[in-house]
Design a protein around this motif. Sequence first.
Motif, PDB file in Angstrom:
ATOM      1  N   GLU A 150       5.160  15.385  -0.142  1.00  0.00           N
ATOM      2  CA  GLU A 150       5.314  15.172  -1.812  1.00  0.00           C
ATOM      3  C   GLU A 150       5.408  13.700  -2.163  1.00  0.00           C
ATOM      4  O   GLU A 150       5.742  13.659  -3.262  1.00  0.00           O
ATOM      5  CB  GLU A 150       6.153  16.047  -2.239  1.00  0.00           C
ATOM      6  N   ARG A 151       5.733  12.713  -1.193  1.00  0.00           N
ATOM      7  CA  ARG A 151       5.922  11.466  -1.678  1.00  0.00           C
ATOM      8  C   ARG A 151       4.900  10.469  -0.965  1.00  0.00           C
ATOM      9  O   ARG A 151       4.313  10.745  -0.332  1.00  0.00           O
ATOM     10  CB  ARG A 151       7.513  11.111  -1.164  1.00  0.00           C
ATOM     11  N   LEU A 152       5.030   9.263  -1.334  1.00  0.00           N
ATOM     12  CA  LEU A 152       4.247   8.158  -0.921  1.00  0.00           C
ATOM     13  C   LEU A 152       5.133   7.029  -0.071  1.00  0.00           C
ATOM     14  O   LEU A 152       6.239   6.642  -0.703  1.00  0.00           O
ATOM     15  CB  LEU A 152       3.480   7.294  -2.204  1.00  0.00           C
ATOM     16  N   ARG A 153       4.936   6.657   1.085  1.00  0.00           N
ATOM     17  CA  ARG A 153       5.658   5.913   1.972  1.00  0.00           C
ATOM     18  C   ARG A 153       4.980   4.385   1.360  1.00  0.00           C
ATOM     19  O   ARG A 153       3.806   4.214   1.237  1.00  0.00           O
ATOM     20  CB  ARG A 153       5.205   6.149   3.231  1.00  0.00           C
ATOM     21  N   VAL A 154       5.789   3.461   0.977  1.00  0.00           N
ATOM     22  CA  VAL A 154       5.426   2.027   0.703  1.00  0.00           C
ATOM     23  C   VAL A 154       5.371   1.458   2.135  1.00  0.00           C
ATOM     24  O   VAL A 154       6.393   1.031   2.711  1.00  0.00           O
ATOM     25  CB  VAL A 154       6.378   1.364  -0.224  1.00  0.00           C
ATOM     26  N   VAL A 155       4.400   0.661   2.114  1.00  0.00           N
ATOM     27  CA  VAL A 155       4.040  -0.153   3.399  1.00  0.00           C
ATOM     28  C   VAL A 155       3.721  -1.407   2.602  1.00  0.00           C
ATOM     29  O   VAL A 155       2.900  -1.827   1.908  1.00  0.00           O
ATOM     30  CB  VAL A 155       2.903   0.276   4.078  1.00  0.00           C
ATOM     31  N   PHE A 156       4.167  -2.724   3.318  1.00  0.00           N
ATOM     32  CA  PHE A 156       4.156  -4.040   2.829  1.00  0.00           C
ATOM     33  C   PHE A 156       2.870  -4.555   3.892  1.00  0.00           C
ATOM     34  O   PHE A 156       3.232  -4.413   5.198  1.00  0.00           O
ATOM     35  CB  PHE A 156       5.399  -4.976   2.978  1.00  0.00           C
ATOM     36  N   ILE A 157       2.057  -5.441   3.363  1.00  0.00           N
ATOM     37  CA  ILE A 157       1.017  -5.978   4.086  1.00  0.00           C
ATOM     38  C   ILE A 157       0.982  -7.625   4.027  1.00  0.00           C
ATOM     39  O   ILE A 157       0.922  -8.055   2.793  1.00  0.00           O
ATOM     40  CB  ILE A 157      -0.284  -5.507   3.594  1.00  0.00           C
ATOM     41  N   SER A 203       0.874  -1.238  -0.145  1.00  0.00           N
ATOM     42  CA  SER A 203       0.125  -0.139  -0.005  1.00  0.00           C
ATOM     43  C   SER A 203       0.865   1.252   0.017  1.00  0.00           C
ATOM     44  O   SER A 203       2.200   1.116   0.265  1.00  0.00           O
ATOM     45  CB  SER A 203      -0.919   0.044   1.113  1.00  0.00           C
ATOM     46  N   PHE A 204       0.385   2.387  -0.366  1.00  0.00           N
ATOM     47  CA  PHE A 204       1.008   3.564  -0.369  1.00  0.00           C
ATOM     48  C   PHE A 204       0.386   4.620   0.494  1.00  0.00           C
ATOM     49  O   PHE A 204      -0.566   5.057   0.239  1.00  0.00           O
ATOM     50  CB  PHE A 204       1.039   4.019  -1.767  1.00  0.00           C
ATOM     51  N   LEU A 205       1.126   5.220   1.383  1.00  0.00           N
ATOM     52  CA  LEU A 205       0.627   6.118   2.402  1.00  0.00           C
ATOM     53  C   LEU A 205       1.234   7.415   1.944  1.00  0.00           C
ATOM     54  O   LEU A 205       2.428   7.620   1.833  1.00  0.00           O
ATOM     55  CB  LEU A 205       0.784   5.874   3.772  1.00  0.00           C
ATOM     56  N   PRO A 206       0.381   8.575   1.793  1.00  0.00           N
ATOM     57  CA  PRO A 206       0.749   9.802   1.651  1.00  0.00           C
ATOM     58  C   PRO A 206       1.655  10.599   2.768  1.00  0.00           C
ATOM     59  O   PRO A 206       1.084  10.433   3.756  1.00  0.00           O
ATOM     60  CB  PRO A 206      -0.468  10.752   1.292  1.00  0.00           C
ATOM     61  N   LEU A 248       9.753  -0.621   5.454  1.00  0.00           N
ATOM     62  CA  LEU A 248      11.054  -0.595   5.263  1.00  0.00           C
ATOM     63  C   LEU A 248      11.935   0.505   4.954  1.00  0.00           C
ATOM     64  O   LEU A 248      12.733   0.533   4.598  1.00  0.00           O
ATOM     65  CB  LEU A 248      11.203  -1.698   4.183  1.00  0.00           C
ATOM     66  N   GLY A 249      11.123   1.575   4.867  1.00  0.00           N
ATOM     67  CA  GLY A 249      11.786   2.858   4.936  1.00  0.00           C
ATOM     68  C   GLY A 249      11.790   3.313   3.330  1.00  0.00           C
ATOM     69  O   GLY A 249      12.490   4.287   3.111  1.00  0.00           O
ATOM     70  N   LEU A 250      10.870   2.693   2.606  1.00  0.00           N
ATOM     71  CA  LEU A 250      10.836   2.880   1.105  1.00  0.00           C
ATOM     72  C   LEU A 250       9.905   4.219   0.721  1.00  0.00           C
ATOM     73  O   LEU A 250       8.780   4.174   1.096  1.00  0.00           O
ATOM     74  CB  LEU A 250      10.554   1.643   0.376  1.00  0.00           C
ATOM     75  N   PHE A 251       9.934   4.898  -0.125  1.00  0.00           N
ATOM     76  CA  PHE A 251       9.318   5.718  -0.858  1.00  0.00           C
ATOM     77  C   PHE A 251       9.502   5.941  -2.089  1.00  0.00           C
ATOM     78  O   PHE A 251      10.187   5.570  -2.754  1.00  0.00           O
ATOM     79  CB  PHE A 251       9.836   7.230  -0.170  1.00  0.00           C
ATOM     80  N   VAL A 252       8.173   6.309  -3.036  1.00  0.00           N
ATOM     81  CA  VAL A 252       8.272   6.439  -4.137  1.00  0.00           C
ATOM     82  C   VAL A 252       7.682   7.834  -4.515  1.00  0.00           C
ATOM     83  O   VAL A 252       6.789   8.673  -3.522  1.00  0.00           O
ATOM     84  CB  VAL A 252       7.226   5.545  -5.000  1.00  0.00           C
ATOM     85  N   GLN A 253       8.158   8.462  -5.619  1.00  0.00           N
ATOM     86  CA  GLN A 253       7.444   9.876  -5.944  1.00  0.00           C
ATOM     87  C   GLN A 253       6.403   9.736  -6.948  1.00  0.00           C
ATOM     88  O   GLN A 253       6.693   9.109  -8.077  1.00  0.00           O
ATOM     89  CB  GLN A 253       8.692  10.790  -6.554  1.00  0.00           C
ATOM     90  N   PRO A 254       5.236  10.185  -6.489  1.00  0.00           N
ATOM     91  CA  PRO A 254       3.927  10.200  -7.770  1.00  0.00           C
ATOM     92  C   PRO A 254       4.389  10.779  -8.904  1.00  0.00           C
ATOM     93  O   PRO A 254       5.256  11.888  -9.014  1.00  0.00           O
ATOM     94  CB  PRO A 254       3.020  10.721  -7.052  1.00  0.00           C
ATOM     95  N   GLY A 255       4.032  10.307 -10.047  1.00  0.00           N
ATOM     96  CA  GLY A 255       4.353  10.891 -11.294  1.00  0.00           C
ATOM     97  C   GLY A 255       3.190  12.169 -11.695  1.00  0.00           C
ATOM     98  O   GLY A 255       3.612  13.040 -12.498  1.00  0.00           O
TER      99      GLY A 255
END
Length: 63
Positions: free
Chosen positions: A39-46, A33-36, A56-63
Amino acid sequence: MDDSISEGIEKVQVANEFRACAACGYGRGFHSSFLPEGERLRVVFICPNCGARYDLGLFVQPG
């Protein structure tokens, strides 16, 4: 990140492969899942078996 949303998300540092759930032992990977967060989204594993959530401390930048 809203504290109520992050409740129950366990922070994990990965040394090797992260595939098995620490809560129930399910070993076939995770949903995500991705939590806002600003300006970025935190990646959460379920865990698909028990619902435990991991950060895990991972983030993605929305396009």
